[in-house]
Design a protein around this motif. Structure first.
Motif, PDB file in Angstrom:
ATOM      1  N   ALA A  64       0.795  -1.278   0.052  1.00  0.00           N
ATOM      2  CA  ALA A  64      -0.040   0.014   0.016  1.00  0.00           C
ATOM      3  C   ALA A  64       0.839   1.337  -0.008  1.00  0.00           C
ATOM      4  CB  ALA A  64      -0.671  -0.021   1.046  1.00  0.00           C
ATOM      5  N   LEU A  65       1.944   1.334   0.515  1.00  0.00           N
ATOM      6  CA  LEU A  65       2.839   2.375   0.519  1.00  0.00           C
ATOM      7  C   LEU A  65       3.362   3.033  -0.873  1.00  0.00           C
ATOM      8  CD1 LEU A  65       4.049   4.516   2.385  1.00  0.00           C
ATOM      9  CD2 LEU A  65       6.344   3.118   2.437  1.00  0.00           C
ATOM     10  N   ASN A  66       3.354   1.987  -1.735  1.00  0.00           N
ATOM     11  CA  ASN A  66       4.000   2.129  -2.939  1.00  0.00           C
ATOM     12  C   ASN A  66       2.964   2.369  -4.076  1.00  0.00           C
ATOM     13  OD1 ASN A  66       5.201   1.524  -5.706  1.00  0.00           O
ATOM     14  ND2 ASN A  66       6.861   0.850  -4.715  1.00  0.00           N
TER      15      ASN A  66
ATOM     16  N   THR B  96      -8.688   4.277 -11.131  1.00  0.00           N
ATOM     17  CA  THR B  96      -7.442   5.105 -10.722  1.00  0.00           C
ATOM     18  C   THR B  96      -6.988   5.874 -11.606  1.00  0.00           C
ATOM     19  OG1 THR B  96      -5.772   5.008  -9.392  1.00  0.00           O
ATOM     20  CG2 THR B  96      -5.837   3.403 -10.966  1.00  0.00           C
ATOM     21  N   PRO B  97      -6.617   7.142 -11.570  1.00  0.00           N
ATOM     22  CA  PRO B  97      -5.996   7.957 -12.565  1.00  0.00           C
ATOM     23  C   PRO B  97      -4.851   7.073 -13.395  1.00  0.00           C
ATOM     24  CG  PRO B  97      -6.403   9.184 -10.523  1.00  0.00           C
ATOM     25  CD  PRO B  97      -6.585   7.957 -10.343  1.00  0.00           C
ATOM     26  N   GLU B  98      -4.724   7.497 -14.524  1.00  0.00           N
ATOM     27  CA  GLU B  98      -3.330   7.059 -15.208  1.00  0.00           C
ATOM     28  C   GLU B  98      -2.219   7.663 -14.740  1.00  0.00           C
ATOM     29  OE1 GLU B  98      -3.771   6.849 -19.857  1.00  0.00           O
ATOM     30  OE2 GLU B  98      -4.937   8.473 -19.331  1.00  0.00           O
ATOM     31  N   TRP B  99      -1.235   6.949 -14.642  1.00  0.00           N
ATOM     32  CA  TRP B  99       0.156   7.309 -14.049  1.00  0.00           C
ATOM     33  C   TRP B  99       1.372   7.169 -14.854  1.00  0.00           C
ATOM     34  CZ3 TRP B  99      -2.208   2.739 -13.229  1.00  0.00           C
ATOM     35  CH2 TRP B  99      -1.279   1.565 -12.918  1.00  0.00           C
ATOM     36  N   GLU B 100       2.504   7.655 -14.601  1.00  0.00           N
ATOM     37  CA  GLU B 100       3.924   7.265 -14.913  1.00  0.00           C
ATOM     38  C   GLU B 100       4.824   7.260 -13.768  1.00  0.00           C
ATOM     39  OE1 GLU B 100       5.782   8.965 -18.825  1.00  0.00           O
ATOM     40  OE2 GLU B 100       4.205  10.206 -18.569  1.00  0.00           O
ATOM     41  N   PHE B 101       5.490   6.141 -13.879  1.00  0.00           N
ATOM     42  CA  PHE B 101       6.413   6.101 -12.800  1.00  0.00           C
ATOM     43  C   PHE B 101       7.770   6.160 -13.222  1.00  0.00           C
ATOM     44  CE2 PHE B 101       9.407   2.902 -10.811  1.00  0.00           C
ATOM     45  CZ  PHE B 101       9.575   3.207  -9.431  1.00  0.00           C
ATOM     46  N   LEU B 102       8.406   6.956 -12.283  1.00  0.00           N
ATOM     47  CA  LEU B 102       9.893   7.671 -12.485  1.00  0.00           C
ATOM     48  C   LEU B 102      10.704   6.962 -11.521  1.00  0.00           C
ATOM     49  CD1 LEU B 102       9.051  11.375 -13.433  1.00  0.00           C
ATOM     50  CD2 LEU B 102       9.229   9.520 -15.003  1.00  0.00           C
ATOM     51  N   ALA B 103      11.516   5.954 -11.964  1.00  0.00           N
ATOM     52  CA  ALA B 103      12.500   5.395 -10.789  1.00  0.00           C
ATOM     53  C   ALA B 103      13.945   6.259 -10.670  1.00  0.00           C
ATOM     54  CB  ALA B 103      12.928   3.937 -11.576  1.00  0.00           C
TER      55      ALA B 103
ATOM     56  N   LYS C 271       4.532  13.504  -7.595  1.00  0.00           N
ATOM     57  CA  LYS C 271       4.533  13.258  -6.259  1.00  0.00           C
ATOM     58  C   LYS C 271       5.412  12.179  -6.070  1.00  0.00           C
ATOM     59  CE  LYS C 271      -0.019  11.140  -6.614  1.00  0.00           C
ATOM     60  NZ  LYS C 271      -1.297  11.367  -5.932  1.00  0.00           N
ATOM     61  N   SER C 272       5.813  12.101  -4.619  1.00  0.00           N
ATOM     62  CA  SER C 272       6.642  10.905  -4.235  1.00  0.00           C
ATOM     63  C   SER C 272       5.770   9.634  -4.218  1.00  0.00           C
ATOM     64  CB  SER C 272       6.984  11.164  -2.591  1.00  0.00           C
ATOM     65  OG  SER C 272       7.447   9.916  -2.133  1.00  0.00           O
ATOM     66  N   ASN C 273       6.535   8.483  -4.814  1.00  0.00           N
ATOM     67  CA  ASN C 273       5.861   7.461  -4.884  1.00  0.00           C
ATOM     68  C   ASN C 273       5.694   6.492  -3.665  1.00  0.00           C
ATOM     69  OD1 ASN C 273       4.887   4.971  -6.612  1.00  0.00           O
ATOM     70  ND2 ASN C 273       6.790   3.868  -5.821  1.00  0.00           N
ATOM     71  N   THR C 274       6.081   6.985  -2.562  1.00  0.00           N
ATOM     72  CA  THR C 274       6.009   6.379  -1.289  1.00  0.00           C
ATOM     73  C   THR C 274       5.832   7.293  -0.178  1.00  0.00           C
ATOM     74  OG1 THR C 274       8.589   6.266  -0.913  1.00  0.00           O
ATOM     75  CG2 THR C 274       7.525   4.399  -1.892  1.00  0.00           C
ATOM     76  N   GLY C 275       5.874   8.572  -0.183  1.00  0.00           N
ATOM     77  CA  GLY C 275       5.534   9.637   0.703  1.00  0.00           C
ATOM     78  C   GLY C 275       3.943   9.782   0.906  1.00  0.00           C
TER      79      GLY C 275
ATOM     80  N   LEU D  68       9.341   8.788  -8.091  1.00  0.00           N
ATOM     81  CA  LEU D  68       8.215   9.723  -8.325  1.00  0.00           C
ATOM     82  C   LEU D  68       7.099   8.913  -9.343  1.00  0.00           C
ATOM     83  CD1 LEU D  68       9.980  13.128  -8.822  1.00  0.00           C
ATOM     84  CD2 LEU D  68       9.214  12.302  -6.856  1.00  0.00           C
ATOM     85  N   ILE D  69       5.982   9.415  -9.101  1.00  0.00           N
ATOM     86  CA  ILE D  69       5.049   9.234 -10.155  1.00  0.00           C
ATOM     87  C   ILE D  69       4.450  10.424 -10.497  1.00  0.00           C
ATOM     88  CG2 ILE D  69       4.479   6.822  -9.187  1.00  0.00           C
ATOM     89  CD1 ILE D  69       1.696   7.935  -8.339  1.00  0.00           C
ATOM     90  N   VAL D  70       3.760  10.495 -11.724  1.00  0.00           N
ATOM     91  CA  VAL D  70       3.232  11.532 -12.529  1.00  0.00           C
ATOM     92  C   VAL D  70       1.750  11.079 -12.862  1.00  0.00           C
ATOM     93  CG1 VAL D  70       3.314  13.209 -14.331  1.00  0.00           C
ATOM     94  CG2 VAL D  70       5.642  12.129 -13.515  1.00  0.00           C
ATOM     95  N   GLU D  71       0.832  12.247 -12.590  1.00  0.00           N
ATOM     96  CA  GLU D  71      -0.695  11.782 -12.565  1.00  0.00           C
ATOM     97  C   GLU D  71      -1.148  13.144 -13.363  1.00  0.00           C
ATOM     98  OE1 GLU D  71      -2.166   9.096  -8.950  1.00  0.00           O
ATOM     99  OE2 GLU D  71      -2.031  11.245  -8.731  1.00  0.00           O
ATOM    100  N   PRO D  72      -2.113  12.822 -14.106  1.00  0.00           N
ATOM    101  CA  PRO D  72      -2.918  14.247 -14.700  1.00  0.00           C
ATOM    102  C   PRO D  72      -3.745  14.876 -13.639  1.00  0.00           C
ATOM    103  CG  PRO D  72      -4.169  12.015 -15.549  1.00  0.00           C
ATOM    104  CD  PRO D  72      -2.786  11.805 -14.598  1.00  0.00           C
ATOM    105  N   LEU D  73      -3.978  15.992 -13.739  1.00  0.00           N
ATOM    106  CA  LEU D  73      -4.827  16.656 -13.019  1.00  0.00           C
ATOM    107  C   LEU D  73      -6.375  16.258 -13.208  1.00  0.00           C
ATOM    108  CD1 LEU D  73      -5.856  19.190 -10.999  1.00  0.00           C
ATOM    109  CD2 LEU D  73      -6.110  20.392 -12.847  1.00  0.00           C
TER     110      LEU D  73
END
Length: 303
Positions: free
Chosen positions: A93-95, A110-117, A135-139, A168-173
């Motif tokens: 759940a944290l990730n 859930t909104p679309e997303w891009e994961f940035l490692a 936003k932070s992927n785990t914060g 980080l992850i990126v999500e649309p508004l």
């Protein structure tokens, strides 16, 4: 019982954890328990020894360690009962990018997303149109969060966030209002509608913790069909992630009537005025009664 209250830690949410622990400590004393405070930042190596001397551990950590399942795994290794989810569910759940995969696999919107490692190249552009959120992927607590309005702000935001975050992850508004819904045991609680105060673009850290930073309406003034759907999705997400005890799911409710599940918190804020305690109060559970219920569930779940 002799209870070990674990709070503090070294994440960016340390102060939130410590503030919540003050009220939990008082509630535990009012319930007749003896309490020992334990801060992993100062003595993580002594956690197992301390836990062995107590009947139960109450965890009020946010971020890592705590919500990542590390403390839970240590307690599980010696059979010390604690409230909330066990290590595997906590880790998942944290990730955020992982939970989104679980959501989609279980038919949860859930909104679309891009994961940035890692920090992408300077010419990288997200696949979403502006404005968007990074936003932070785990914060949590809306720390490690940036609203990006244009290419000009993208590089600055990435540099700022990657200075403190590893993923980080990126999500649309998603246009709409924020709704949150807690689960206690196997029951979804009345949702809360969140309206940031004037001057706050969204429910950020300041809006969450500054007095008057947001208007929190419980029960949420939503159509009955939407309230039922929020509660159904919150409970389904709780079960899909293998959680126990309690959790809190956060949504965006859009003007077109659609719901978008953002994330699930396994150790939600626990001051007397935090979101989940407000929801518990709406069904007649005082803060002390909520703490007692979490201990009862923890003892049952850890048998």
């Amino acid at each position: 019982m002799n209870i070990l209250l674990i709070a503090g830690g070294w994440s960016s949410e340390r102060e939130v954890s410590l503030n919540g622990a003050k009220g939990i400590h008082k509630a535990l004393l009012r319930l007749g328990h003896s309490v020992t405070f334990f801060d992993p930042e100062h003595s993580l190596d002594g956690l197992l020894a301390a836990a062995r001397e107590h009947d139960f551990a109450f965890i009020n950590l946010h971020g890592s360690p705590g919500e990542d399942g590390l403390v839970q795994a240590l307690l599980e290794s010696i059979g010390c009962p604690f409230q909330g989810s066990r290590s595997t569910g906590s880790f998942l759940a944290l990730n955020k990018s992982v939970t989104k995969q679980v959501f989609l696999d279980n038919g949860l919107p859930t909104p679309e997303w891009e994961f940035l490692a890692k920090r992408p190249s300077k010419d990288w552009r997200p696949k979403f149109s502006y404005p968007l959120f990074i936003k932070s992927n785990t914060g949590g607590s809306s720390l490690g969060l940036s609203r990006v309005a244009s290419d000009e702000h993208l590089s600055e935001s990435l540099d700022h966030l990657f200075a403190t975050e590893s993923q980080l992850i990126v999500e649309p508004l998603i246009e709409g209002v924020e709704v949150t819904c807690g689960v206690l045991g196997q029951v979804a609680l009345p949702p809360i509608l969140i309206e940031p105060a004037e001057g706050s673009a969204f429910f950020d850290y300041d809006a969450k913790y500054r007095p008057g930073g947001a208007r929190e309406i419980c029960p949420a003034p939503l159509p009955e069909t939407i309230t039922a759907k929020v509660k159904h999705f919150a409970l389904k997400a709780h079960e899909a992630l293998g959680l126990s005890g309690y959790s809190r799911a956060d949504f965006i409710y859009s003007p077109d009537g659609s719901l978008h599940l953002l994330e699930v918190n396994t150790l939600p804020g626990m001051t007397a005025t935090s979101l989940l305690p407000q929801e518990a109060a709406a069904v007649g559970l005082s803060f002390d009664a909520l703490i007692a219920k979490l201990i009862q569930l923890g003892l049952t779940d850890n048998k």
